[in-house]
Design a protein around this motif. Structure first.
Motif, short mmCIF file in Angstrom:
data_model
loop_
_atom_site.label_atom_id
_atom_site.label_comp_id
_atom_site.label_asym_id
_atom_site.label_seq_id
_atom_site.Cartn_x
_atom_site.Cartn_y
_atom_site.Cartn_z
N MET A 100 -4.45 14.10 -3.93
CA MET A 100 -4.91 13.53 -5.20
C MET A 100 -5.20 14.59 -6.25
O MET A 100 -5.28 14.27 -7.44
N ASN A 101 -5.34 15.85 -5.83
CA ASN A 101 -5.53 16.92 -6.82
C ASN A 101 -4.24 17.25 -7.55
O ASN A 101 -4.24 18.04 -8.48
N GLN A 102 -3.14 16.68 -7.07
CA GLN A 102 -1.85 16.99 -7.69
C GLN A 102 -1.22 15.74 -8.28
O GLN A 102 -0.02 15.52 -8.22
N LEU A 103 -2.08 14.94 -8.92
CA LEU A 103 -1.61 13.70 -9.54
C LEU A 103 -0.61 14.01 -10.65
O LEU A 103 0.40 13.32 -10.80
N GLY A 104 -0.89 15.04 -11.44
CA GLY A 104 0.01 15.40 -12.54
C GLY A 104 1.41 15.68 -12.00
O GLY A 104 2.41 15.16 -12.51
N GLU A 105 1.44 16.47 -10.95
CA GLU A 105 2.74 16.78 -10.35
C GLU A 105 3.40 15.52 -9.80
O GLU A 105 4.59 15.28 -10.00
N ALA A 106 2.60 14.69 -9.12
CA ALA A 106 3.16 13.48 -8.51
C ALA A 106 3.79 12.57 -9.56
O ALA A 106 4.82 11.95 -9.33
N LEU A 107 3.15 12.50 -10.73
CA LEU A 107 3.65 11.57 -11.75
C LEU A 107 4.77 12.16 -12.60
O LEU A 107 5.49 11.43 -13.26
N THR A 108 4.88 13.49 -12.59
CA THR A 108 5.90 14.08 -13.47
C THR A 108 7.04 14.73 -12.70
O THR A 108 8.11 14.93 -13.27
N GLU A 109 6.81 15.09 -11.44
CA GLU A 109 7.87 15.84 -10.75
C GLU A 109 8.44 15.17 -9.51
O GLU A 109 9.58 15.44 -9.15
N LEU A 110 7.64 14.36 -8.83
CA LEU A 110 8.15 13.76 -7.58
C LEU A 110 9.42 12.98 -7.85
O LEU A 110 9.48 12.18 -8.79
N GLY A 111 10.40 13.20 -7.03
CA GLY A 111 11.65 12.46 -7.17
C GLY A 111 12.50 12.93 -8.33
O GLY A 111 13.59 12.40 -8.56
N GLN A 112 12.02 13.91 -9.09
CA GLN A 112 12.79 14.39 -10.24
C GLN A 112 13.59 15.64 -9.87
O GLN A 112 14.47 16.05 -10.60
N ARG A 113 13.19 16.29 -8.77
CA ARG A 113 13.84 17.56 -8.44
C ARG A 113 15.27 17.34 -8.00
O ARG A 113 15.60 16.32 -7.40
N GLN A 114 16.09 18.34 -8.24
CA GLN A 114 17.49 18.25 -7.84
C GLN A 114 17.60 18.35 -6.31
O GLN A 114 18.11 17.47 -5.66
N GLU A 115 17.05 19.46 -5.79
CA GLU A 115 17.18 19.63 -4.34
C GLU A 115 15.87 19.22 -3.66
O GLU A 115 14.81 19.27 -4.26
N SER A 116 15.98 18.82 -2.41
CA SER A 116 14.82 18.36 -1.66
C SER A 116 13.82 19.50 -1.51
O SER A 116 14.20 20.62 -1.22
N ALA A 117 12.56 19.21 -1.72
CA ALA A 117 11.56 20.28 -1.65
C ALA A 117 10.51 20.01 -0.58
O ALA A 117 9.39 20.45 -0.69
N GLY A 118 10.86 19.26 0.45
CA GLY A 118 9.92 19.15 1.56
C GLY A 118 9.33 17.78 1.73
O GLY A 118 9.84 16.79 1.18
N PRO A 119 8.22 17.70 2.50
CA PRO A 119 7.72 16.41 2.97
C PRO A 119 7.27 15.49 1.84
O PRO A 119 7.25 14.28 1.99
N ASN A 120 6.90 16.07 0.72
CA ASN A 120 6.40 15.23 -0.36
C ASN A 120 7.50 14.66 -1.22
O ASN A 120 7.24 13.97 -2.19
N ASP A 121 8.72 15.00 -0.92
CA ASP A 121 9.80 14.44 -1.71
C ASP A 121 9.96 12.97 -1.39
O ASP A 121 9.27 12.40 -0.58
N GLY A 122 10.91 12.35 -2.03
CA GLY A 122 11.07 10.92 -1.86
C GLY A 122 11.21 10.33 -3.25
O GLY A 122 11.47 11.06 -4.20
N PRO A 123 11.00 9.03 -3.36
CA PRO A 123 11.23 8.41 -4.66
C PRO A 123 10.18 8.85 -5.69
O PRO A 123 9.08 9.25 -5.31
N PRO A 124 10.51 8.78 -6.96
CA PRO A 124 9.49 9.03 -7.97
C PRO A 124 8.39 7.98 -7.85
O PRO A 124 8.63 6.89 -7.32
#
Ligand SMILES: Nc1nc2c(c(=O)[nH]1)N[C@H]1C(S)=C(S)[C@@H](COP(=O)(O)OP(=O)(O)OC[C@H]3O[C@@H](n4cnc5c(=O)[nH]c(N)nc54)[C@H](O)[C@@H]3O)O[C@H]1N2
Ligand SMILES: Nc1nc2c(c(=O)[nH]1)N[C@H]1C(S)=C(S)[C@@H](COP(=O)(O)OP(=O)(O)OC[C@H]3O[C@@H](n4cnc5c(=O)[nH]c(N)nc54)[C@H](O)[C@@H]3O)O[C@H]1N2
Ligand code: SF4
Ligand SMILES: [Mo]
Length: 749
Positions: free
Chosen positions: A412-436
């Motif tokens: 929850m400390n990375q809400l900004g990242e979750a809302l702006t970056e998750l699912g937006q990256r080109q290549e998979s970046a680990g366990p937190n990847d997945g849909p935006p």
């Protein structure tokens, strides 16, 4: 369905006449037409006060709140915030009806008082249908992990904090939330050293000879410990405060050591250095109850941990460190009363805060002060309440969800990242990847105000393709970005069962009044949604069933604690093990330790590491030379209460200020009253300078407020970072560097 559940509320209301009535003095006896209900303050505070609510039965209106005089820690008084609670419950600004954003109204800050204009009122039926439809659509299109619940501690009642909501999101297969914004680094530290979050009981502080408030603003955040400290002081005890900021607690103490932020781990090692050097350690206890004492002794005795070295880093003179260590080590010896440490969560909101908390937590293991009444340490007592949370939350429901595996976890400390970056990256970046993240469900939390790195959080919340639901008591910074707002009850309007993290009494909080308007509890909301979407029987349980499930445990601490007894008595002490004198002294013997080895763990050695974002760290010494303390307000509860005129009035002397040391102010040509810009690479805010001795040189401080009630609509979290602490994935609010300038100059920078 709706009508039936609303009716269930209606009768819950009149069932309880408080058992504590018998303890009321005659002047407090309820008069004709009133009754007294036993409730509990469910705010995120260690004190979890028992409260007697006077209700005018004819009007169905609460008319008075009073601390329960029969509760041994509440002792009949409430803090200034909750003494005025009826201002909150009956505020004309309460959010009382479900609402949906009007078409075409963009997301973003709305002036206070005008928020309702952006929304249209809808019925609960419409609201639930709409939310259910949207969630199902998101799950079908993007996968259920595109839905993110976001909650923290608006209420810490067992039911309101985590019961039906968890069942719902597990069943949905939504992303899981790591609720790490407050206490996980320190919690993990206690678990590593002791195996359990447990400590000295508040009442036993009255028996101490030396009390150290370490990163703990007792007078501001934990006022019900104060009478016990005062009692100890009347009997000769001293109070030492270790805090970079001159809090109310520090101002009232015998000694205030204004430590540099993020350096507590080294101070603890320097104290250990003296304890071992002077042979003030309790060799017998170390041998019998701990593991790793020889390694720790050798490590602490290294020259780099000597007080003279620690003085340079911590900013505390070597003689003061020597004095403190000797006083700590000699307490409890030769007929002296023991020393107790009140460690709070202040020190663990730093990059290296987990290890620092671990080092401090080891001190009473070295002196063996746990053995004496009035010794030991308290960070949290929450581990003493073994509620059956898996029955309440049913994590096994996740397995039956669409995913067939555990869904991803978002810190929850990375809400900004979750809302702006998750699912937006080109290549998979680990366990937190997945849909935006496509749907955000906020409850128990003013996310837009309290999460770090606000600029990123707000950019995410502003996304028009993000469906945001907010269940709240008030329009606040977060509802400004909501598609749907749903009205929530206050603790007078629903029932719950409570533990505590600063005392050892289980309590029941009765519903005192009917919900205002169409407000509904968290349990009701997620039960309704679960029934609509899934229909499982798990969503049928009402409050009383959930309370029975929470208490369904064979743990010996809960021996004799039943719903019936709690209903009757209001508060019931936990059954902690007692010694031959009838005292419960945690960690006085081996049986208390819950680590795998069954001993206090002194390894891995608590090496002090310089935080990157600190004056002496890798990011120090450059553009941003000042350490920033984005503090809690004494008269608010995080962001709660900040919108109420009476609470703002109480906070008026510090709201909107940047507190600065005279040398830092002089170096920038700043005087009290000047408008100053405070900035770093993440953001910029405007405050009014207050030059004085509340902070040491090199440190500036300001207080958490709502974004929209702060000058220029931006609060202190514009400056804080999403970086995580060394243990537990905790927040690092107190590892923040900034620069400051008078506003005219700032515009030229
Ligand atoms: N009035 C009021 N009461 C509250 C709250 C509130 O907002 N207002 N919040 C509630 C919540 S959520 C919590 S978690 C609890 C616990 O609250 P605490 O964790 O005790 O609260 P803080 O005020 O964050 O931290 C305590 C002190 O640590 C100091 N500190 C900061 N950095 C350092 C450091 O590096 N070293 C040392 N030694 N001290 C440092 C701060 O200046 C502060 O005075 O309080 C609860 N009670
Ligand atoms: N800069 C800075 N940021 C911080 C901190 C800090 O010290 N400095 N402290 C951090 C800490 S320790 C914490 S714990 C977090 C706290 O973060 P939060 O848990 O978000 O705390 P509050 O700001 O009190 O917001 C709680 C919200 O829940 C709502 N609420 C209350 N009861 C209920 C209920 O029954 N149901 C629903 N649906 N809503 C309810 C309230 O109206 C309120 O808006 O903030 C963190 N952020
Ligand atoms: S906020 Fe804390 S001190 Fe105040 S009434 Fe609630 S539990 Fe008690
Ligand atoms: Mo917290």
């Amino acid at each position: 369905m709706l009508a039936r559940n609303v009716r269930r509320y209606a009768y819950n209301i009149f069932v309880s006449t408080s058992p504590a009535n018998s303890n009321l003095s005659s002047s407090d006896q309820p008069s004709a037409g009133t009754r007294t209900v036993h409730a509990v303050c469910t705010h995120d505070c260690p004190d979890s006060c028992g409260i007697l609510v006077t209700v005018d039965t004819l009007a169905g209106r609460a008319t008075k709140l009073q601390g329960d005089p029969s509760h041994p820690v509440t002792r009949g008084f409430l803090c200034g915030k909750v003494a005025r609670y009826l201002d909150r419950v009956y505020s004309p600004d309460r959010l009382l009806y479900p609402m949906r954003r009007k078409p075409g109204v963009p997301k973003g800050p709305l002036p206070k008082g005008c928020e309702a204009d952006a929304f249209e009122r809808i019925s609960w039926d419409e609201a639930l249908e709409f939310v259910a439809m949207k969630l199902k659509k998101m799950a079908a299109e993007y996968g259920p992990e595109s839905i993110l619940p976001y909650s923290y501690a608006g209420t810490i009642g067992q039911l309101g904090y985590g019961s039906m909501d968890r069942r719902f999101f597990y069943r949905l297969g939504a992303s899981q939330l790591d609720r790490a914004i407050c206490s996980t680094a320190g919690g993990e530290a206690l678990k590593q050293v002791y195996g359990v979050k447990l400590g000295t009981t508040p009442q036993d502080f009255a028996h101490s000879g030396l009390i150290i408030a370490w990163g703990a603003n007792i007078h501001g955040n934990n006022i019900h410990l104060w009478p016990f400290i005062e009692e100890a002081r009347r009997n000769g005890a001293s109070l030492v405060v270790i805090d970079p900021y001159r809090t109310r607690t520090a101002a009232l103490a015998d000694e205030h050591l204004a430590i540099r932020p993020g350096t507590d781990g080294l101070l603890a090692l320097a104290i250990m250095h003296v304890l071992f050097r002077e042979r003030l350690d309790d060799a017998e206890y170390l041998h019998g109850c701990t593991r790793g004492s020889e390694e720790l002794r050798a490590f602490a005795l290294r020259e780099e941990h000597a007080p003279a070295r620690a003085a340079v880093v911590t900013g505390i003179a070597a003689e003061r460190i020597e004095w403190l260590a000797q006083a700590y080590g000699n307490a409890g010896r030769n007929g002296r009363k023991p020393a107790a440490i009140r460690l709070n969560y202040g020190i663990q909101r730093s990059e290296n805060g987990g290890t620092a908390a671990r080092a401090v937590a080891m001190l009473p293991l070295i002196t063996g002060s746990w053995k004496q009444r009035g010794g030991g340490l308290q960070l949290s007592t929450s581990g003493a309440f073994p509620f059956n949370s898996s029955r309440l939350q049913m994590p096994e429901m996740m397995q039956r969800s669409a995913l067939q595996r555990a869904s991803r976890v978002v810190n929850m400390n990375q809400l900004g990242e979750a809302l702006t970056e998750l699912g937006q990256r080109q290549e998979s970046a680990g366990p937190n990847d997945g849909p935006p993240v496509k749907a955000l469900f906020v409850y128990n939390c003013n996310a837009a105000a309290v999460a770090p790195d606000s600029a990123r959080v707000l950019a995410g919340l502003r996304r028009e393709d993000l469906f945001t639901v907010v269940h709240e008591q008030f329009f606040n910074d977060t509802t400004d970005y909501a598609d749907v707002v749903l009205p929530a009850t206050t603790f007078l309007e629903h029932k719950d069962v409570m533990g505590a993290y600063g005392h050892l009494y289980a309590q029941i909080s009765q519903q005192a009044i009917a919900p205002l308007g169409d407000a509904r509890s968290n349990v009701w909301l997620f039960g309704e949604l679960g029934r609509r979407i899934f229909g499982d029987t798990a969503f049928q349980d009402g409050e009383d069933e959930l309370i029975a499930q929470a208490l369904d445990t064979a743990h010996p601490f809960f021996a004799g604690i039943t719903s019936e007894r709690l209903e009757r008595e209001g508060h019931v002490p936990l059954s902690l093990p007692k010694n031959e004198h009838g005292e419960s002294l945690p960690f006085s013997s081996r049986e208390w330790f819950k680590t795998p080895s069954g001993r206090g763990e002194l390894t891995p050695l608590p090496a002090w590491v310089v935080p990157h974002e600190s004056r002496s760290g890798a990011e120090g010494g450059g553009e941003f030379p000042l350490e920033f303390l984005p503090r809690k307000a004494d008269n608010y509860m995080n962001s709660t209460f900040a919108n109420l005129p009476g609470h703002r009035w109480m906070e008026r002397k510090t709201a909107g200020l940047l507190e600065m040391h005279p040398l830092d102010a002089a170096a920038r040509g700043v005087s009290t009253g000047d408008s100053v810009s405070v900035w770093n690479g993440r953001g910029r805010i405007t405050l009014t300078a207050s030059v004085g001795q509340t902070v040491p040189e090199g440190v500036v401080a300001s207080r958490l407020d709502w974004q929209k009630l702060s000058p220029n609509g931006a609060n202190v979290n514009m400056l804080t970072s999403e970086r995580l602490s060394d243990l537990g994935g905790g927040a690092t609010f107190y590892s923040t560097l900034v620069e400051v300038a008078k506003t005219e100059q700032a515009s030229a920078v």
